[in-house]
Each structure stands twice: as structure tokens, then as C-alpha cells.
Scaffold this active site. Structure first.
Site, PDB file in Angstrom:
ATOM      1  NE  ARG A 104      -3.400   2.252   2.786  1.00 53.06           N
ATOM      2  CZ  ARG A 104      -4.519   2.506   2.063  1.00 53.06           C
ATOM      3  NH1 ARG A 104      -5.271   1.569   1.279  1.00 53.06           N
ATOM      4  NH2 ARG A 104      -5.092   3.652   1.899  1.00 53.06           N
ATOM      5  CG  HIS A 105      -0.902   5.012  -0.956  1.00 55.15           C
ATOM      6  ND1 HIS A 105      -1.003   5.520   0.425  1.00 55.15           N
ATOM      7  CD2 HIS A 105      -2.147   4.516  -1.274  1.00 55.15           C
ATOM      8  CE1 HIS A 105      -2.536   5.765   0.719  1.00 55.15           C
ATOM      9  NE2 HIS A 105      -2.926   5.059  -0.484  1.00 55.15           N
ATOM     10  N   GLY A 106       2.201   4.810   0.952  1.00 56.74           N
ATOM     11  CA  GLY A 106       2.743   5.402   2.445  1.00 56.74           C
ATOM     12  C   GLY A 106       1.931   6.311   2.945  1.00 56.74           C
TER      13      GLY A 106
END
Ligand SMILES: *[C@@H]1O[C@H](CO)[C@@H](O)[C@H](O)[C@H]1NC(C)=O
Length: 312
Positions: A88-90
Site C-alpha cells: 500500500r502507498h505510504g
């Protein structure tokens, strides 16, 4: 709705004679959080795929780049041959839509009549008043973009994976690394940060170049894969636009549990329950988790909302 998995990065490292072994030992375990991190609460580990890495694995607070793995996994007898990670993106800012709703809520709290219960008296512990006073500093331009903490999340994750699987992340395999991302800016930026973290692994001490100039090239954008929920005809027809399939989602949104939560939120914030219209209330429950890591406003309010949910 029902668009849970907004993951973005498909990282694949594949040595020549590889079959497959997908191993993500440290990312999915639950543990109870120590109250050392001021941003965290006892609820922080319970945000599913949006839980911060350090809340799942508190060991990361003291060693964010140190590899960590379940000792029972990969005991001597097992040789990793391929790593496939869905990441998942940060950490990011709230989206423009979320910011709009936050402002709505903030305005609602600021417009509350004083005096309902001695606001201003030093002893009153009025959550609504505290939130109304909190400066809502989100700006439209922030619109879901990755924050610096999010870049750091990705760099450190890359370093941990590389240390966990040294044979896979060997210099010879560097050219075999593939990153696939969705076109969302926060995802593209997360991919770049991940590669910059890896650069540190391969070239300690050297400043990373632009990802375009890296040997493995920049992350490839593939929305058909990474945003399948917008592109997959079968999913769109059979799930997304199918009222029957979404029946339980609707039932939950309009059901007694949600009403109960709304009542409790309204009574704690001392606002009329009708002012917490459905959209706003769902927003409170849904959007909290990725933002929770960011700012006290969310943290405080949404932790509260979640704790009430959990107590039902
Ligand atoms: C809609 O969802 C229901 C329940 O999951 C399923 O039985 C049905 O086949 C779906 N309809 C379409 C057109 O795919």
C-alpha cells in the site's frame, strides 16, 4: 464504496531459476501497541490494511530499517526464490473530498451553541469544543498526496525487505526487479521512494539519482491491474453496480449499529444527530484510518468513534 484495496506497488524480484514463494512475514501480524508513540493509541493496530507498519510491529519504532521476521518462518530448510509484494502507498494527506468533509464537520462543531453544558468551565472535558478549537490546516492542494512520512515508510520497507532476503536483493538481481504502480500520484511517489530506499541498500552513502536514471527504471504504471476496480468489467457489472451484491454494505450503512454510533457521536459532540448526515458520519468511520497516523484531530476523534464501534 467497496474499494478497499487501493494498493499500488507490485514488486517482483525473480532470480533465473525461480518458482514462487511470496513471503511477507512481518507485515501482517498483530500485536498490542506500547503507548510510547504519542501518535498511536491502543486502537492503532486495528485499522486493517491501513494500519501503520510500526503499529503492527512496535519493534520498528526502535529499528525501522532492521529486518524482522517470525522465527518460525524460513528456518534453514527454506530458500526464498521469489518475492512478490503487494504494497500500500505510504502515509498521505487526506483527499480533497475528505478535507471538504472535515471542514464541514469543523464548521458544525464551531457553530454549536455554547452554554449547552458549561463550555468554558475549566473542568468540562468537551471533546467537541476541543476539536472546534483545533486549527484545521489542511489545504486543497494536499489532495491525497504522499507526505514525507510516507516516503520514509517506503524507503524503510525497501531496506527491511532487502535485509530480510539478501539473496534475492543481490546486486545481480537488481536488474530483475519490477515495480508496477497505479497512476495515482501518491502511488507513483511511493514507488519512487521505495526505489530510493533500495538504492541505499545497493549503494550505501551515495545520494540516489532520479528514478528515471536507475538501472531498473521507474515503476511501470498499470491501472488495469492496480486499479482493477475501475477497469475490470466483471467486477463492475457483478459487484460495483450490483445492488444485490452490495446489499450488506447498504444494510450496514443504514442499520441499527450505524444509527447507534451516530447517536453516540452526536451526543458526545453535542450536535443534533440530524446534522451528522449519513455522508458525514460514514466519512468519520471510513476515512479515519489512513489519516489517523497523521494528525491529532483525526486521531482523537476517530479513535473515539472507533472505540464506540468496538464497544457495541
Ligand atoms: C449480483 O450479485 C448477486 C449476489 O452476489 C449475484 O448472485 C448476481 O449474480 C449478481 N448479478 C450480476 C448481474 O452479476
Amino acid at each position: 464504496m467497496l474499494r478497499g484495496p487501493r494498493r499500488l506497488l507490485w514488486v517482483s524480484v525473480r532470480p533465473a531459476a525461480a518458482l514462487a514463494a511470496a513471503l511477507l512475514p512481518s507485515l501482517v501480524r498483530c500485536s498490542i501497541l506500547e503507548p510510547r508513540d504519542p501518535v498511536a493509541s491502543v486502537l492503532s493496530p486495528y485499522f486493517g490494511t491501513k494500519t501503520r507498519y510500526e503499529d503492527v510491529n512496535p519493534g520498528l519504532l526502535s529499528g525501522p530499517q532492521a529486518p524482522w521476521r517470525d522465527p518460525e518462518l524460513l528456518e534453514g530448510a527454506c530458500t526464498p526464490v521469489q518475492l512478490v509484494a503487494l504494497i500500500r502507498h505510504g502515509t498521505r494527506y487526506p483527499t480533497a473530498k475528505q478535507i471538504r468533509k472535515l471542514r464541514q464537520l469543523h464548521a458544525l462543531l464551531q457553530a454549536r451553541g455554547p452554554g449547552d453544558d458549561g463550555v468554558g468551565s475549566a473542568s468540562s472535558r468537551d471533546l467537541g469544543a476541543a476539536l472546534a478549537d483545533w486549527p484545521l490546516w489542511y489545504a486543497d492542494w494536499m489532495d491525497g498526496q504522499l507526505v514525507e512520512k510516507g516516503r520514509q515508510d517506503m524507503r524503510q520497507l525497501a531496506l527491511r525487505l532487502a535485509s530480510l532476503f539478501p539473496s534475492l536483493f543481490s546486486p545481480e538481481n537488481y536488474g530483475r526487479l519490477q515495480l508496477i504502480t497505479s497512476s495515482k500520484h501518491r502511488c507513483v511517489d511511493s514507488g519512487a521512494a521505495f526505489l530510493q530506499g533500495l538504492w541505499q541498500h545497493y549503494h550505501p552513502g551515495l545520494p540516489p539519482p532520479d528514478v528515471e536514471d536507475m538501472e531498473c527504471g521507474p515503476p511501470k504504471i498499470n491501472d488495469k491491474l492496480m486499479r482493477f476496480f475501475d477497469h475490470c468489467e466483471k467486477f463492475l457489472a457483478e459487484v460495483e453496480r450490483n445492488a444485490t451484491a452490495l446489499y450488506h454494505v447498504e444494510a450496514f450503512k443504514t442499520g441499527p449499529e450505524m444509527q447507534n454510533i451516530l447517536q453516540k457521536v452526536a451526543s458526545t459532540l453535542k450536535v443534533p444527530v440530524n446534522d451528522l448526515n449519513a455522508g458525514l458520519s460514514q466519512f468519520l468511520l471510513q476515512s479515519s484510518s489512513s489519516l489517523v497516523m497523521q494528525r491529532p484531530f483525526f486521531h482523537c476523534f476517530l479513535s473515539w468513534a472507533t472505540s464506540k464501534t468496538r464497544n457495541l
